[in-house]
Design a protein around this motif. Structure first.
Motif: not given
Ligand code: UTP
Length: 293
Positions: A11-18, A26-28, A104-106, A109-111
Protein backbone atom coordinates in the motif's frame (compact mmCIF):
# COMPACT_ATOMS: atom_id res chain seq x y z
CA UNK A 1 2.23 -28.63 -0.22
CA UNK A 2 3.09 -25.97 2.37
CA UNK A 3 0.03 -24.06 3.61
CA UNK A 4 -0.30 -20.36 2.75
CA UNK A 5 -0.57 -18.50 6.08
CA UNK A 6 0.72 -15.03 5.25
CA UNK A 7 -0.39 -12.32 2.82
CA UNK A 8 1.32 -9.14 1.67
CA UNK A 9 -0.68 -5.99 0.93
CA UNK A 10 1.51 -3.39 -0.82
CA UNK A 11 0.00 0.00 0.00
CA UNK A 12 2.96 2.30 -0.59
CA UNK A 13 2.03 3.57 -4.08
CA UNK A 14 1.34 7.24 -4.71
CA UNK A 15 -2.16 6.84 -6.15
CA UNK A 16 -1.54 9.56 -8.73
CA UNK A 17 -4.55 8.49 -10.82
CA UNK A 18 -6.80 9.54 -7.97
CA UNK A 19 -5.40 12.98 -7.13
CA UNK A 20 -6.44 15.21 -5.44
CA UNK A 21 -8.46 12.70 -3.34
CA UNK A 22 -5.22 10.86 -2.52
CA UNK A 23 -3.15 13.92 -1.61
CA UNK A 24 -3.63 13.41 2.13
CA UNK A 25 -5.62 10.16 2.16
CA UNK A 26 -4.35 6.81 0.85
CA UNK A 27 -6.42 5.43 -2.03
CA UNK A 28 -6.76 2.18 -0.08
CA UNK A 29 -8.89 4.06 2.48
CA UNK A 30 -11.43 5.31 -0.06
CA UNK A 31 -14.76 3.67 0.81
CA UNK A 32 -16.60 1.17 -1.32
CA UNK A 33 -20.08 1.60 0.14
CA UNK A 34 -19.22 1.93 3.86
CA UNK A 35 -15.88 0.13 4.19
CA UNK A 36 -12.41 1.11 2.97
CA UNK A 37 -11.20 -0.74 -0.13
CA UNK A 38 -8.38 -2.29 1.95
CA UNK A 39 -10.93 -3.77 4.39
CA UNK A 40 -12.70 -5.59 1.55
CA UNK A 41 -9.35 -7.04 0.41
CA UNK A 42 -8.29 -8.06 3.94
CA UNK A 43 -11.69 -9.79 4.33
CA UNK A 44 -11.07 -11.73 1.12
CA UNK A 45 -7.74 -12.91 2.58
CA UNK A 46 -9.27 -13.77 5.95
CA UNK A 47 -12.02 -15.79 4.31
CA UNK A 48 -9.33 -17.69 2.38
CA UNK A 49 -7.68 -18.73 5.67
CA UNK A 50 -4.85 -16.18 5.84
CA UNK A 51 -3.62 -15.74 9.42
CA UNK A 52 -1.01 -13.00 9.15
CA UNK A 53 -1.48 -9.71 7.28
CA UNK A 54 1.65 -7.84 6.18
CA UNK A 55 1.21 -4.25 5.01
CA UNK A 56 3.98 -2.50 3.11
CA UNK A 57 3.22 1.15 3.75
CA UNK A 58 4.75 4.49 2.88
CA UNK A 59 4.47 8.11 3.89
CA UNK A 60 0.92 9.36 4.67
CA UNK A 61 -0.31 5.80 5.16
CA UNK A 62 -0.44 5.62 8.99
CA UNK A 63 -4.23 5.91 8.83
CA UNK A 64 -4.25 2.34 7.42
CA UNK A 65 -2.47 1.14 10.57
CA UNK A 66 -5.01 3.03 12.70
CA UNK A 67 -7.88 1.45 10.77
CA UNK A 68 -6.74 -2.03 11.84
CA UNK A 69 -6.46 -1.00 15.49
CA UNK A 70 -9.03 -0.33 18.22
CA UNK A 71 -10.42 3.18 18.60
CA UNK A 72 -10.89 3.11 22.35
CA UNK A 73 -12.60 6.52 22.78
CA UNK A 74 -15.01 5.77 19.94
CA UNK A 75 -15.84 2.34 21.39
CA UNK A 76 -16.43 3.91 24.85
CA UNK A 77 -18.77 6.50 23.38
CA UNK A 78 -20.67 3.88 21.38
CA UNK A 79 -21.01 1.75 24.52
CA UNK A 80 -22.33 4.72 26.55
CA UNK A 81 -24.91 5.31 23.83
CA UNK A 82 -25.93 1.65 23.70
CA UNK A 83 -24.82 1.26 20.07
CA UNK A 84 -23.93 -2.43 20.33
CA UNK A 85 -24.53 -3.11 16.65
CA UNK A 86 -21.86 -0.58 15.67
CA UNK A 87 -19.42 -1.98 18.26
CA UNK A 88 -19.93 -5.49 16.85
CA UNK A 89 -19.33 -4.13 13.34
CA UNK A 90 -15.97 -2.60 14.36
CA UNK A 91 -15.01 -5.77 16.22
CA UNK A 92 -15.79 -7.99 13.22
CA UNK A 93 -13.44 -6.09 10.91
CA UNK A 94 -10.37 -6.34 13.19
CA UNK A 95 -7.70 -8.97 12.54
CA UNK A 96 -6.75 -10.65 15.84
CA UNK A 97 -4.00 -9.46 18.20
CA UNK A 98 -0.56 -9.87 16.64
CA UNK A 99 -2.05 -10.84 13.27
CA UNK A 100 -0.84 -7.68 11.49
CA UNK A 101 2.64 -6.41 10.65
CA UNK A 102 3.59 -3.11 9.06
CA UNK A 103 6.81 -2.33 7.27
CA UNK A 104 7.88 0.67 5.23
CA UNK A 105 8.87 1.11 1.63
CA UNK A 106 10.69 4.41 2.04
CA UNK A 107 10.54 5.26 -1.68
CA UNK A 108 7.94 3.98 -4.16
CA UNK A 109 10.46 2.12 -6.35
CA UNK A 110 7.87 -0.25 -7.81
CA UNK A 111 5.61 -3.15 -6.88
CA UNK A 112 8.49 -5.68 -6.98
CA UNK A 113 10.44 -3.54 -4.53
CA UNK A 114 7.40 -3.23 -2.22
CA UNK A 115 7.08 -7.03 -2.11
CA UNK A 116 10.81 -7.40 -1.38
CA UNK A 117 10.45 -4.95 1.55
CA UNK A 118 8.32 -7.63 3.28
CA UNK A 119 10.99 -10.36 2.98
CA UNK A 120 11.89 -10.57 6.70
CA UNK A 121 8.23 -10.75 7.70
CA UNK A 122 7.45 -13.43 5.11
CA UNK A 123 10.46 -15.63 5.89
CA UNK A 124 11.01 -18.80 3.85
CA UNK A 125 7.43 -19.87 3.19
CA UNK A 126 4.98 -19.46 0.32
CA UNK A 127 2.78 -16.39 0.61
CA UNK A 128 -0.18 -14.61 -0.95
CA UNK A 129 0.09 -11.19 -2.52
CA UNK A 130 -3.04 -9.09 -2.95
CA UNK A 131 -3.02 -5.72 -4.70
CA UNK A 132 -5.29 -3.69 -2.49
CA UNK A 133 -6.65 -1.51 -5.26
CA UNK A 134 -8.21 -4.52 -7.02
CA UNK A 135 -11.53 -5.82 -5.73
CA UNK A 136 -13.02 -9.11 -6.89
CA UNK A 137 -16.71 -9.59 -6.19
CA UNK A 138 -17.49 -13.27 -5.76
CA UNK A 139 -18.25 -15.88 -3.14
CA UNK A 140 -15.99 -17.79 -2.57
CA UNK A 141 -13.44 -15.00 -3.02
CA UNK A 142 -10.67 -14.96 -5.61
CA UNK A 143 -7.93 -15.87 -3.11
CA UNK A 144 -9.96 -18.80 -1.72
CA UNK A 145 -10.37 -20.12 -5.28
CA UNK A 146 -6.61 -19.78 -5.84
CA UNK A 147 -5.70 -21.56 -2.60
CA UNK A 148 -8.02 -24.42 -3.51
CA UNK A 149 -6.38 -24.76 -6.95
CA UNK A 150 -2.89 -24.46 -5.38
CA UNK A 151 -3.67 -27.45 -3.13
CA UNK A 152 -4.02 -29.66 -6.21
CA UNK A 153 -0.65 -28.66 -7.75
CA UNK A 154 2.73 -30.35 -7.50
CA UNK A 155 5.14 -28.30 -5.33
CA UNK A 156 6.79 -25.89 -5.73
CA UNK A 157 4.00 -24.03 -7.50
CA UNK A 158 3.15 -20.38 -8.07
CA UNK A 159 -0.36 -19.28 -9.02
CA UNK A 160 -1.41 -16.05 -10.71
CA UNK A 161 -5.06 -14.98 -11.05
CA UNK A 162 -5.99 -14.07 -14.62
CA UNK A 163 -9.07 -12.75 -16.41
CA UNK A 164 -10.18 -11.97 -19.93
CA UNK A 165 -10.24 -8.40 -21.23
CA UNK A 166 -11.51 -7.08 -24.58
CA UNK A 167 -8.70 -6.77 -27.20
CA UNK A 168 -8.81 -2.95 -27.22
CA UNK A 169 -7.73 -2.85 -23.55
CA UNK A 170 -5.00 -5.50 -23.69
CA UNK A 171 -2.15 -2.96 -24.13
CA UNK A 172 -2.74 -1.63 -20.60
CA UNK A 173 -1.93 -4.84 -18.70
CA UNK A 174 0.45 -7.74 -18.06
CA UNK A 175 -0.65 -10.53 -20.42
CA UNK A 176 0.07 -14.28 -20.12
CA UNK A 177 0.71 -17.03 -22.67
CA UNK A 178 -1.44 -20.13 -22.20
CA UNK A 179 0.06 -23.65 -22.07
CA UNK A 180 -1.27 -27.03 -20.98
CA UNK A 181 -4.36 -27.11 -18.78
CA UNK A 182 -4.47 -29.36 -15.72
CA UNK A 183 -7.57 -29.25 -13.53
CA UNK A 184 -8.59 -25.65 -12.92
CA UNK A 185 -5.21 -24.13 -13.80
CA UNK A 186 -3.03 -23.86 -16.90
CA UNK A 187 0.71 -23.52 -17.37
CA UNK A 188 1.79 -19.93 -18.04
CA UNK A 189 4.26 -20.05 -20.93
CA UNK A 190 5.16 -16.36 -21.04
CA UNK A 191 4.35 -13.00 -19.48
CA UNK A 192 4.43 -9.75 -21.42
CA UNK A 193 3.96 -6.32 -19.85
CA UNK A 194 1.66 -3.98 -21.81
CA UNK A 195 1.95 -5.64 -25.27
CA UNK A 196 0.57 -4.18 -28.49
CA UNK A 197 -2.81 -5.76 -29.30
CA UNK A 198 -1.38 -7.76 -32.25
CA UNK A 199 1.62 -9.00 -30.21
CA UNK A 200 -0.35 -10.15 -27.14
CA UNK A 201 -0.02 -13.91 -26.48
CA UNK A 202 -3.68 -14.13 -25.31
CA UNK A 203 -6.48 -11.96 -23.97
CA UNK A 204 -5.80 -13.06 -20.38
CA UNK A 205 -4.38 -10.43 -18.03
CA UNK A 206 -2.76 -10.68 -14.60
CA UNK A 207 -5.32 -9.44 -12.10
CA UNK A 208 -3.61 -8.58 -8.80
CA UNK A 209 -3.73 -11.80 -6.80
CA UNK A 210 -0.69 -14.11 -6.55
CA UNK A 211 0.45 -17.17 -4.59
CA UNK A 212 4.23 -17.15 -4.63
CA UNK A 213 7.16 -19.23 -3.44
CA UNK A 214 9.80 -17.40 -1.34
CA UNK A 215 12.40 -17.75 -4.15
CA UNK A 216 10.77 -14.72 -5.81
CA UNK A 217 12.19 -12.66 -2.93
CA UNK A 218 15.74 -13.84 -3.78
CA UNK A 219 15.21 -12.71 -7.37
CA UNK A 220 13.84 -9.32 -6.27
CA UNK A 221 16.92 -8.86 -4.07
CA UNK A 222 18.89 -8.08 -7.27
CA UNK A 223 16.90 -4.83 -7.47
CA UNK A 224 16.86 -4.90 -11.29
CA UNK A 225 14.82 -2.05 -12.68
CA UNK A 226 12.47 -2.48 -15.62
CA UNK A 227 9.96 -0.33 -17.45
CA UNK A 228 9.44 3.14 -15.99
CA UNK A 229 12.69 2.72 -14.01
CA UNK A 230 10.70 0.72 -11.40
CA UNK A 231 11.50 -2.68 -9.88
CA UNK A 232 8.75 -4.70 -11.57
CA UNK A 233 7.17 -7.83 -10.13
CA UNK A 234 6.42 -9.21 -13.61
CA UNK A 235 10.14 -9.08 -14.52
CA UNK A 236 10.92 -11.13 -11.41
CA UNK A 237 8.13 -13.60 -12.28
CA UNK A 238 9.62 -14.06 -15.75
CA UNK A 239 12.94 -14.98 -14.11
CA UNK A 240 11.24 -17.25 -11.56
CA UNK A 241 9.51 -19.14 -14.41
CA UNK A 242 12.95 -20.45 -15.49
CA UNK A 243 13.18 -22.59 -12.33
CA UNK A 244 9.61 -23.01 -11.04
CA UNK A 245 6.25 -23.48 -12.76
CA UNK A 246 3.82 -20.57 -12.76
CA UNK A 247 0.16 -21.51 -13.18
CA UNK A 248 -2.73 -19.32 -14.23
CA UNK A 249 -6.18 -19.54 -12.70
CA UNK A 250 -9.16 -18.02 -14.50
CA UNK A 251 -11.12 -17.12 -11.40
CA UNK A 252 -14.88 -16.74 -11.10
CA UNK A 253 -16.04 -13.23 -10.28
CA UNK A 254 -15.88 -9.69 -11.46
CA UNK A 255 -12.86 -7.48 -10.81
CA UNK A 256 -12.78 -3.72 -10.26
CA UNK A 257 -9.65 -1.58 -10.55
CA UNK A 258 -10.31 0.79 -7.68
CA UNK A 259 -7.11 2.69 -8.48
CA UNK A 260 -8.94 4.15 -11.50
CA UNK A 261 -11.89 6.51 -11.14
CA UNK A 262 -14.28 4.52 -13.33
CA UNK A 263 -13.33 1.20 -11.71
CA UNK A 264 -13.82 2.68 -8.24
CA UNK A 265 -17.22 4.15 -9.10
CA UNK A 266 -18.33 0.87 -10.73
CA UNK A 267 -17.24 -1.05 -7.61
CA UNK A 268 -19.38 1.23 -5.45
CA UNK A 269 -22.41 0.61 -7.65
CA UNK A 270 -21.87 -3.17 -7.78
CA UNK A 271 -21.23 -3.54 -4.04
CA UNK A 272 -24.19 -1.30 -3.15
CA UNK A 273 -26.51 -3.32 -5.40
CA UNK A 274 -25.32 -6.50 -3.63
CA UNK A 275 -26.27 -5.13 -0.20
CA UNK A 276 -29.78 -6.17 0.86
CA UNK A 277 -30.05 -3.23 3.31
CA UNK A 278 -29.47 -0.47 0.77
CA UNK A 279 -29.98 -2.03 -2.69
CA UNK A 280 -33.70 -1.17 -3.13
CA UNK A 281 -33.29 2.53 -2.31
CA UNK A 282 -30.00 2.78 -4.22
CA UNK A 283 -31.39 1.07 -7.31
CA UNK A 284 -34.26 3.57 -7.37
CA UNK A 285 -31.80 6.50 -7.12
CA UNK A 286 -29.61 5.15 -9.93
CA UNK A 287 -32.62 4.50 -12.15
CA UNK A 288 -33.79 8.05 -11.53
CA UNK A 289 -30.38 9.45 -12.49
CA UNK A 290 -30.18 7.29 -15.63
CA UNK A 291 -33.69 8.29 -16.71
CA UNK A 292 -32.75 11.95 -16.29
CA UNK A 293 -29.42 11.77 -18.13
P1 UTP B 1 -0.27 0.99 -8.93
O1 UTP B 1 0.67 1.43 -9.97
O2 UTP B 1 -1.65 0.62 -9.30
O3 UTP B 1 -0.41 2.04 -7.76
O4 UTP B 1 0.41 -0.19 -8.10
P2 UTP B 1 0.02 3.53 -7.59
O5 UTP B 1 1.42 3.74 -8.05
O6 UTP B 1 -0.31 3.88 -6.18
O7 UTP B 1 -1.09 4.25 -8.49
P3 UTP B 1 -1.01 5.35 -9.61
O8 UTP B 1 -0.70 4.59 -10.88
O9 UTP B 1 0.02 6.36 -9.22
O10 UTP B 1 -2.40 5.93 -9.60
C1 UTP B 1 -0.26 -1.38 -7.71
C2 UTP B 1 -0.15 -1.59 -6.21
O11 UTP B 1 1.19 -1.64 -5.80
C3 UTP B 1 1.44 -0.70 -4.76
C4 UTP B 1 0.34 0.33 -4.85
O12 UTP B 1 0.06 0.87 -3.57
C5 UTP B 1 -0.82 -0.48 -5.41
O13 UTP B 1 -1.57 -1.09 -4.38
N1 UTP B 1 2.79 -0.12 -4.93
C6 UTP B 1 3.18 0.32 -6.16
C7 UTP B 1 3.64 -0.02 -3.85
O14 UTP B 1 3.29 -0.41 -2.72
N2 UTP B 1 4.87 0.53 -4.05
C8 UTP B 1 5.29 0.97 -5.26
O15 UTP B 1 6.45 1.45 -5.35
C9 UTP B 1 4.42 0.86 -6.34
Amino acid sequence: MKRIRKAIFPVAGLGTRFLPATKAMPKEMLPVVDRPVIQHVVDEAREAGIEHFIFVTGRNKSVIEDHFDRQVELEDTLRERGKTLEIDLLERDLPGPGATSFTRQQSPLGLGHAVWCARELVGREPFALLLPDVLVQHNPGCLAQMIEAYGALKPPANVVAVEEVPPERIHMYGVVGVGKTSGKTFAITEMVEKPKREAAPSNLIITGRYLLQPEILDILADQQTGSGGEIQLTDALIRLAKTQPIHGLKFSGRSFDCGSKVGFLAANVAYALARADIAPAFRAEVKHLLDES
